[in-house]
Design a protein around this motif. Structure first.
Motif, PDB file in Angstrom:
ATOM      1  N   UNK A 130      -5.239   9.702   6.183  1.00 26.90           N
ATOM      2  CA  UNK A 130      -4.258   8.456   5.931  1.00 26.90           C
ATOM      3  C   UNK A 130      -4.240   8.569   4.437  1.00 26.90           C
ATOM      4  N   UNK A 131      -3.113   8.546   3.763  1.00 26.77           N
ATOM      5  CA  UNK A 131      -3.356   8.519   2.099  1.00 26.77           C
ATOM      6  C   UNK A 131      -2.503   6.892   1.867  1.00 26.77           C
ATOM      7  N   UNK A 132      -1.831   6.462   2.417  1.00 26.38           N
ATOM      8  CA  UNK A 132      -1.216   5.087   2.285  1.00 26.38           C
ATOM      9  C   UNK A 132      -0.658   4.544   3.685  1.00 26.38           C
ATOM     10  N   UNK A 133      -0.684   3.375   3.721  1.00 28.07           N
ATOM     11  CA  UNK A 133       0.081   2.619   4.738  1.00 28.07           C
ATOM     12  C   UNK A 133       0.825   1.576   4.362  1.00 28.07           C
ATOM     13  N   UNK A 134       2.017   1.111   5.230  1.00 29.83           N
ATOM     14  CA  UNK A 134       2.611   0.006   5.028  1.00 29.83           C
ATOM     15  C   UNK A 134       2.624  -0.760   6.184  1.00 29.83           C
TER      16      UNK A 134
ATOM     17  N   UNK B 233       1.240   6.988   6.238  1.00 27.02           N
ATOM     18  CA  UNK B 233       1.565   8.073   5.213  1.00 27.02           C
ATOM     19  C   UNK B 233       0.251   8.926   5.507  1.00 27.02           C
ATOM     20  N   UNK B 234       0.497  10.380   6.003  1.00 20.47           N
ATOM     21  CA  UNK B 234      -0.768  11.030   6.007  1.00 20.47           C
ATOM     22  C   UNK B 234      -0.635  12.576   5.238  1.00 20.47           C
ATOM     23  N   UNK B 235      -1.712  12.868   5.330  1.00 21.62           N
ATOM     24  CA  UNK B 235      -1.882  14.360   4.663  1.00 21.62           C
ATOM     25  C   UNK B 235      -2.771  15.177   5.345  1.00 21.62           C
ATOM     26  N   UNK B 236      -2.450  16.651   5.478  1.00 22.71           N
ATOM     27  CA  UNK B 236      -3.400  17.275   6.091  1.00 22.71           C
ATOM     28  C   UNK B 236      -3.598  18.730   5.437  1.00 22.71           C
ATOM     29  N   UNK B 237      -4.325  19.404   5.477  1.00 22.30           N
ATOM     30  CA  UNK B 237      -4.369  20.775   4.774  1.00 22.30           C
ATOM     31  C   UNK B 237      -4.269  21.692   5.662  1.00 22.30           C
ATOM     32  N   UNK B 238      -3.293  22.501   5.476  1.00 21.06           N
ATOM     33  CA  UNK B 238      -2.588  23.554   6.303  1.00 21.06           C
ATOM     34  C   UNK B 238      -2.752  24.728   5.518  1.00 21.06           C
ATOM     35  N   UNK B 239      -3.848  25.799   5.453  1.00 20.63           N
ATOM     36  CA  UNK B 239      -3.693  26.855   4.784  1.00 20.63           C
ATOM     37  C   UNK B 239      -3.972  26.836   3.367  1.00 20.63           C
ATOM     38  N   UNK B 240      -3.079  27.132   2.198  1.00 18.25           N
ATOM     39  CA  UNK B 240      -3.289  26.934   1.089  1.00 18.25           C
ATOM     40  C   UNK B 240      -2.251  25.502   0.621  1.00 18.25           C
TER      41      UNK B 240
ATOM     42  N   UNK C 124      -6.740   5.566  -1.680  1.00 23.99           N
ATOM     43  CA  UNK C 124      -6.729   6.917  -2.347  1.00 23.99           C
ATOM     44  C   UNK C 124      -5.765   6.650  -3.684  1.00 23.99           C
ATOM     45  N   UNK C 125      -4.858   5.835  -3.452  1.00 22.45           N
ATOM     46  CA  UNK C 125      -4.067   5.431  -4.661  1.00 22.45           C
ATOM     47  C   UNK C 125      -3.960   3.798  -4.769  1.00 22.45           C
ATOM     48  N   UNK C 126      -5.066   3.252  -5.275  1.00 20.68           N
ATOM     49  CA  UNK C 126      -5.037   1.980  -5.729  1.00 20.68           C
ATOM     50  C   UNK C 126      -3.747   1.370  -6.451  1.00 20.68           C
ATOM     51  N   UNK C 127      -3.329   2.018  -7.100  1.00 23.67           N
ATOM     52  CA  UNK C 127      -2.309   1.198  -8.044  1.00 23.67           C
ATOM     53  C   UNK C 127      -0.931   1.344  -7.178  1.00 23.67           C
ATOM     54  N   UNK C 128      -0.856   1.932  -6.044  1.00 26.38           N
ATOM     55  CA  UNK C 128       0.285   1.744  -5.235  1.00 26.38           C
ATOM     56  C   UNK C 128       0.520   0.219  -4.872  1.00 26.38           C
ATOM     57  N   UNK C 129      -0.355  -0.272  -4.472  1.00 21.19           N
ATOM     58  CA  UNK C 129      -0.142  -1.728  -4.102  1.00 21.19           C
ATOM     59  C   UNK C 129       0.274  -2.568  -5.400  1.00 21.19           C
ATOM     60  N   UNK C 130       0.175  -2.234  -6.587  1.00 21.65           N
ATOM     61  CA  UNK C 130       0.607  -2.879  -7.650  1.00 21.65           C
ATOM     62  C   UNK C 130       1.948  -2.545  -7.994  1.00 21.65           C
ATOM     63  N   UNK C 131       2.340  -1.495  -7.923  1.00 21.68           N
ATOM     64  CA  UNK C 131       3.647  -0.872  -7.883  1.00 21.68           C
ATOM     65  C   UNK C 131       4.457  -1.612  -6.761  1.00 21.68           C
ATOM     66  N   UNK C 132       3.711  -1.636  -5.484  1.00 23.52           N
ATOM     67  CA  UNK C 132       4.891  -2.274  -4.589  1.00 23.52           C
ATOM     68  C   UNK C 132       5.065  -3.844  -4.728  1.00 23.52           C
ATOM     69  N   UNK C 133       3.828  -4.523  -5.519  1.00 23.89           N
ATOM     70  CA  UNK C 133       4.031  -5.797  -5.762  1.00 23.89           C
ATOM     71  C   UNK C 133       5.266  -6.012  -6.799  1.00 23.89           C
ATOM     72  N   UNK C 134       5.100  -5.248  -7.737  1.00 21.72           N
ATOM     73  CA  UNK C 134       6.267  -5.290  -8.823  1.00 21.72           C
ATOM     74  C   UNK C 134       7.673  -5.003  -8.180  1.00 21.72           C
ATOM     75  N   UNK C 135       7.717  -4.094  -7.367  1.00 19.64           N
ATOM     76  CA  UNK C 135       9.240  -3.783  -6.736  1.00 19.64           C
ATOM     77  C   UNK C 135       9.545  -4.898  -5.936  1.00 19.64           C
ATOM     78  N   UNK C 136       8.667  -5.459  -5.163  1.00 16.66           N
ATOM     79  CA  UNK C 136       8.891  -6.652  -4.278  1.00 16.66           C
ATOM     80  C   UNK C 136       9.446  -7.909  -5.418  1.00 16.66           C
TER      81      UNK C 136
END
Length: 176
Positions: free
Chosen positions: A48-52, A64-71, A145-157
């Motif tokens: 999980x790379x992020x969550x709402x 929001x998830x990420x998975x390695x598949x090949x390259x 993984x993306x700690x600045x995402x919360x701040x972006x969301x706070x500003x958007x809200x």
């Protein structure tokens, strides 16, 4: 006592049994304790790379998830209701930048931002200053993984909140 796997027991089954045994009593106290408990399990090599998270009665969660598949690194967005989300990009050779993740979230729900769509949905039809105040913190976006995402969301809200407050104030002035 010997530590390690139990003979004949699949650890994935054990995790599921334990989570249910622990989960159910909390759900009986209040449904908000169930938030995220019904998300689809992570696939092998998926993170999980992020969550709402919503301050709804049942504490709904979108992952929001990420998975390695090949390259490639593939991305998915899942919730507890099997909602279909628009995931773009669906894959990349390198991890997403913060801007790319924000862009993904901003277009994931029929062109609407996952960071605001639930807040706006709960506000629509109940448009008062009290509702506006209570919904200011309805949606929380987080990522280790993306700690600045919360701040972006706070500003958007906050931007959404100011627009709606101005609109309400304008309507109240027009009615006078």
């Amino acid at each position: 006592v010997e530590s390690g796997p139990l003979p004949g027991v699949d650890l994935d089954d054990l995790d599921h049994l334990l989570s249910g045994a622990v989960r159910d009593p909390f759900g009986a106290i209040h449904p908000s304790f169930m938030g995220g408990e019904y998300l689809p399990p992570l696939r092998k090599d998926e993170v999980e790379i992020a969550r709402v998270e919503l301050e709804s009665t049942t504490g709904d969660v979108t992952s929001i998830r990420a998975a390695k598949e090949g390259d490639l690194i593939t991305y998915s967005i899942v919730d507890e209701y099997d909602t279909e989300f628009d995931v773009s990009p669906a894959s990349s050779a390198e991890p997403l930048t913060l801007v790319e993740l924000v862009t993904m979230l901003d277009g994931a729900s029929e062109g609407e931002s996952l960071a605001l769509v639930y807040t706006e949905m709960n506000y629509a039809g109940n448009e008062s200053r009290g509702d506006l105040e209570s919904l200011k913190s309805f949606t929380r976006v987080e990522s280790q993984i993306y700690p600045a995402l919360a701040e972006h969301h706070r500003k958007l809200t906050e931007s959404w909140y100011r627009r709606e407050k101005k609109r309400l104030t304008g309507e109240a002035s027009a009615e006078s």
